[in-house]
Write an enzyme that holds these catalytic residues in place. Structure first.
Site, PDB file in Angstrom:
ATOM      1  CB  CYS A 119      28.027  22.650 -34.986  1.00 54.22           C
ATOM      2  SG  CYS A 119      29.229  21.997 -35.944  1.00 54.22           S
ATOM      3  CG  HIS A 122      28.219  26.603 -36.325  1.00 53.87           C
ATOM      4  ND1 HIS A 122      29.255  26.418 -35.582  1.00 53.87           N
ATOM      5  CD2 HIS A 122      28.275  25.419 -37.416  1.00 53.87           C
ATOM      6  CE1 HIS A 122      30.013  25.417 -36.144  1.00 53.87           C
ATOM      7  NE2 HIS A 122      29.310  24.895 -36.835  1.00 53.87           N
ATOM      8  CG  ASN A 149      32.942  23.731 -38.046  1.00 51.13           C
ATOM      9  OD1 ASN A 149      32.782  23.829 -36.924  1.00 51.13           O
ATOM     10  ND2 ASN A 149      32.302  23.290 -39.024  1.00 51.13           N
TER      11      ASN A 149
HETATM   12  N1  ACO Z   1      41.281  21.330 -51.117  1.00 57.02           N
HETATM   13  C1  ACO Z   1      40.952  21.343 -52.542  1.00 57.02           C
HETATM   14  N2  ACO Z   1      40.218  20.777 -53.002  1.00 57.02           N
HETATM   15  C2  ACO Z   1      39.009  20.232 -52.011  1.00 57.02           C
HETATM   16  C3  ACO Z   1      39.148  20.152 -50.878  1.00 57.02           C
HETATM   17  C4  ACO Z   1      40.483  20.626 -50.172  1.00 57.02           C
HETATM   18  N3  ACO Z   1      40.348  20.815 -49.043  1.00 57.02           N
HETATM   19  N4  ACO Z   1      37.988  19.498 -50.267  1.00 57.02           N
HETATM   20  C5  ACO Z   1      37.474  19.140 -51.310  1.00 57.02           C
HETATM   21  N5  ACO Z   1      38.021  19.594 -52.473  1.00 57.02           N
HETATM   22  C6  ACO Z   1      37.509  19.513 -53.929  1.00 57.02           C
HETATM   23  C7  ACO Z   1      36.485  18.082 -53.916  1.00 57.02           C
HETATM   24  O1  ACO Z   1      37.116  16.713 -54.114  1.00 57.02           O
HETATM   25  C8  ACO Z   1      35.795  18.686 -55.429  1.00 57.02           C
HETATM   26  O2  ACO Z   1      36.477  18.275 -56.447  1.00 57.02           O
HETATM   27  P1  ACO Z   1      36.011  17.808 -57.908  1.00 57.02           P
HETATM   28  O3  ACO Z   1      34.813  18.915 -58.214  1.00 57.02           O
HETATM   29  O4  ACO Z   1      36.919  17.605 -58.677  1.00 57.02           O
HETATM   30  O5  ACO Z   1      34.944  16.512 -57.397  1.00 57.02           O
HETATM   31  C9  ACO Z   1      35.655  20.153 -55.222  1.00 57.02           C
HETATM   32  O6  ACO Z   1      36.748  20.587 -54.358  1.00 57.02           O
HETATM   33  C10 ACO Z   1      34.169  20.591 -54.647  1.00 57.02           C
HETATM   34  O7  ACO Z   1      34.069  20.072 -53.342  1.00 57.02           O
HETATM   35  P2  ACO Z   1      32.644  20.383 -52.884  1.00 57.02           P
HETATM   36  O8  ACO Z   1      32.349  19.410 -51.594  1.00 57.02           O
HETATM   37  O9  ACO Z   1      31.465  20.395 -53.667  1.00 57.02           O
HETATM   38  O10 ACO Z   1      33.152  21.907 -52.528  1.00 57.02           O
HETATM   39  P3  ACO Z   1      32.183  22.868 -51.739  1.00 57.02           P
HETATM   40  O11 ACO Z   1      31.869  24.128 -52.249  1.00 57.02           O
HETATM   41  O12 ACO Z   1      30.645  22.090 -51.120  1.00 57.02           O
HETATM   42  O13 ACO Z   1      32.779  23.237 -50.287  1.00 57.02           O
HETATM   43  C11 ACO Z   1      32.760  22.682 -47.811  1.00 57.02           C
HETATM   44  C12 ACO Z   1      33.111  22.168 -49.305  1.00 57.02           C
HETATM   45  C13 ACO Z   1      33.417  23.610 -47.557  1.00 57.02           C
HETATM   46  C14 ACO Z   1      32.982  21.433 -47.007  1.00 57.02           C
HETATM   47  C15 ACO Z   1      31.205  22.917 -47.916  1.00 57.02           C
HETATM   48  O14 ACO Z   1      30.391  22.048 -48.646  1.00 57.02           O
HETATM   49  C16 ACO Z   1      30.714  23.315 -46.427  1.00 57.02           C
HETATM   50  O15 ACO Z   1      30.936  24.275 -45.854  1.00 57.02           O
HETATM   51  N6  ACO Z   1      29.579  22.362 -46.149  1.00 57.02           N
HETATM   52  C17 ACO Z   1      28.914  22.533 -44.853  1.00 57.02           C
HETATM   53  C18 ACO Z   1      29.727  22.056 -43.944  1.00 57.02           C
HETATM   54  C19 ACO Z   1      28.653  22.126 -42.590  1.00 57.02           C
HETATM   55  O16 ACO Z   1      28.268  23.145 -42.467  1.00 57.02           O
HETATM   56  N7  ACO Z   1      28.724  21.061 -41.701  1.00 57.02           N
HETATM   57  C20 ACO Z   1      27.810  20.956 -40.377  1.00 57.02           C
HETATM   58  C21 ACO Z   1      28.367  21.884 -39.356  1.00 57.02           C
HETATM   59  S1  ACO Z   1      29.943  21.310 -38.997  1.00 57.02           S
HETATM   60  C22 ACO Z   1      29.703  20.245 -37.502  1.00 57.02           C
HETATM   61  O17 ACO Z   1      28.526  19.745 -37.106  1.00 57.02           O
HETATM   62  C23 ACO Z   1      30.980  19.704 -36.861  1.00 57.02           C
END
Ligand code: ACO
Length: 330
Positions: free
Chosen positions: A115, A255, A285
């Site tokens: 990104c 970003h 994203n």
């Molecule tokens: N719908 C419903 N539930 C979901 C989904 C979904 N789409 N995806 C995951 N869950 C569930 C998980 O299974 C988990 O369930 P559990 O508690 O029963 O195990 C729960 O939701 C929580 O999952 P987390 O991964 O802990 O959720 P989090 O609050 O961390 O949010 C997210 C996830 C949105 C991906 C966040 O962690 C994030 O934005 N991370 C950073 C991403 C990023 O910056 N990437 C780098 C740049 S992107 C690039 O380079 C292309």
């Protein structure tokens, strides 16, 4: 030394808008979860039946940037493209864009920095202009992430999307324009976000029946924790380098990976959200494309005035993170 000035911005996104409600029919997710956890409501997804390849989207964005800049394609002597989703493994997206624009005088190439691809590309163009080896560059951030996400993996497919943004940067003797650019990476975290598609690695991966080949894999939670720290530290580095404080910044264009990350960044910098541009609710994203799309929208909405300090800051796969400070001069 010459100074690099942005003189045109442009962006483009596929026609098809995919809503969270529609995603509920594709994977086990909900509008509520996606909105609360990421801030995304809709995203643009490319279609095979439209002219929406990586090259097409990039060329559309580039033409808009060139029109605003008032330059013809022959004036470009460099095209630097940040992308992880070129149309083909080779030649580069940059060369395909060059052909689409008939920019025959340019040297064209790609840069892979997740990104942070756009800010890395902008930094290369900035330095080439500063040392006088380039007069006018086209810097592109473009992705078709919909082609590499696993549409059965709810942890990534609800977040990633497609689009393109571009800027024209030119050499001027006046002060202002790009004040500084900063890049960092930490390869020890490469496995927090990667695509299993590759050459030397593919046979090994194919032996593992549990892993779907050729798709994106992400440990979102661990990335989330790193993201705010990295974004914040490189934003501060940019301000310190230019003897500026948070109060001097007119607009932060970060970003667009997650609204909670953006809010965490704003809070750590003590910058109110009114001074932070967000459009993640509309675009999701788009990786390398997210900053140039946001910059173009902010510019066309009239949010940027001559002399404003604009801080661009990114974080992504690699890990990579980067910042650019600009004294706006359009
Ligand atoms: N719908 C419903 N539930 C979901 C989904 C979904 N789409 N995806 C995951 N869950 C569930 C998980 O299974 C988990 O369930 P559990 O508690 O029963 O195990 C729960 O939701 C929580 O999952 P987390 O991964 O802990 O959720 P989090 O609050 O961390 O949010 C997210 C996830 C949105 C991906 C966040 O962690 C994030 O934005 N991370 C950073 C991403 C990023 O910056 N990437 C780098 C740049 S992107 C690039 O380079 C292309």
């Amino acid at each position: 030394m010459f100074q690099a000035h942005i003189i045109g911005t442009g962006s483009s996104a596929p026609k098809r808008i995919l809503s969270n409600i529609e995603l509920e029919a594709i994977v086990d997710t909900s509008d509520d979860w996606i909105t609360r956890r990421s801030g995304i409501k809709t995203r643009h997804i490319a279609s095979k039946n439209e002219k929406e390849s990586t090259t097409d989207l990039a060329a559309q964005a580039s033409l808009k940037a060139m029109e605003m800049a008032g330059i013809q394609s022959e004036a470009l002597d460099m095209i630097v493209t940040g992308t992880v989703t070129p149309d083909r493994q080779f030649p580069s997206a940059g060369c395909m864009i060059q052909e689409a624009l008939k920019a025959n005088n340019a040297a064209a190439f790609d840069l892979s920095a997740g990104c942070s691809g756009f800010l890395y590309a902008l930094s290369i163009a900035n330095h080439a202009i500063q040392i006088g080896s380039c007069k006018t560059a086209l810097v592109v951030g473009v992705e078709r992430l919909s082609s590499i996400v696993n549409w059965e993996d709810r942890s990534t497919c609800v977040l990633m999307a497609d689009g393109a943004g571009a800027v024209v940067v030119t050499s001027k003797s006046e002060s202002g324009g790009i004040l500084s650019s900063h890049m960092k990476s930490d390869g020890s975290y490469w496995d927090l976000l990667y695509s299993s598609y590759g050459n030397s690695r593919t046979p090994e991966i194919l032996q593992d029946v549990d892993i779907k080949p050729f798709f994106m894999s992400m440990e979102g939670n661990r990335l989330f924790k790193k993201a705010i720290r990295c974004l914040s530290s490189i934003a501060i580095e940019a301000m310190e380098k230019n003897n500026l404080t948070s109060q001097d910044i007119r607009l932060v264009v970060p970003h667009q990976a997650n609204i909670r990350i953006i809010e965490g960044l704003a809070s750590s910098l003590d910058i109110p959200m009114e001074k932070v541009y967000t459009n993640i609710h509309k675009y999701g994203n788009t990786s390398s494309a997210s900053i140039p799309i946001a910059l173009d929208e902010a510019n066309r909405e009239g949010l940027l005035k001559m002399g404003d300090n604009v801080l661009l800051v990114s974080f992504g796969a690699g890990l990579t993170w980067a910042s650019t400070l600009i004294r706006w001069s359009i």
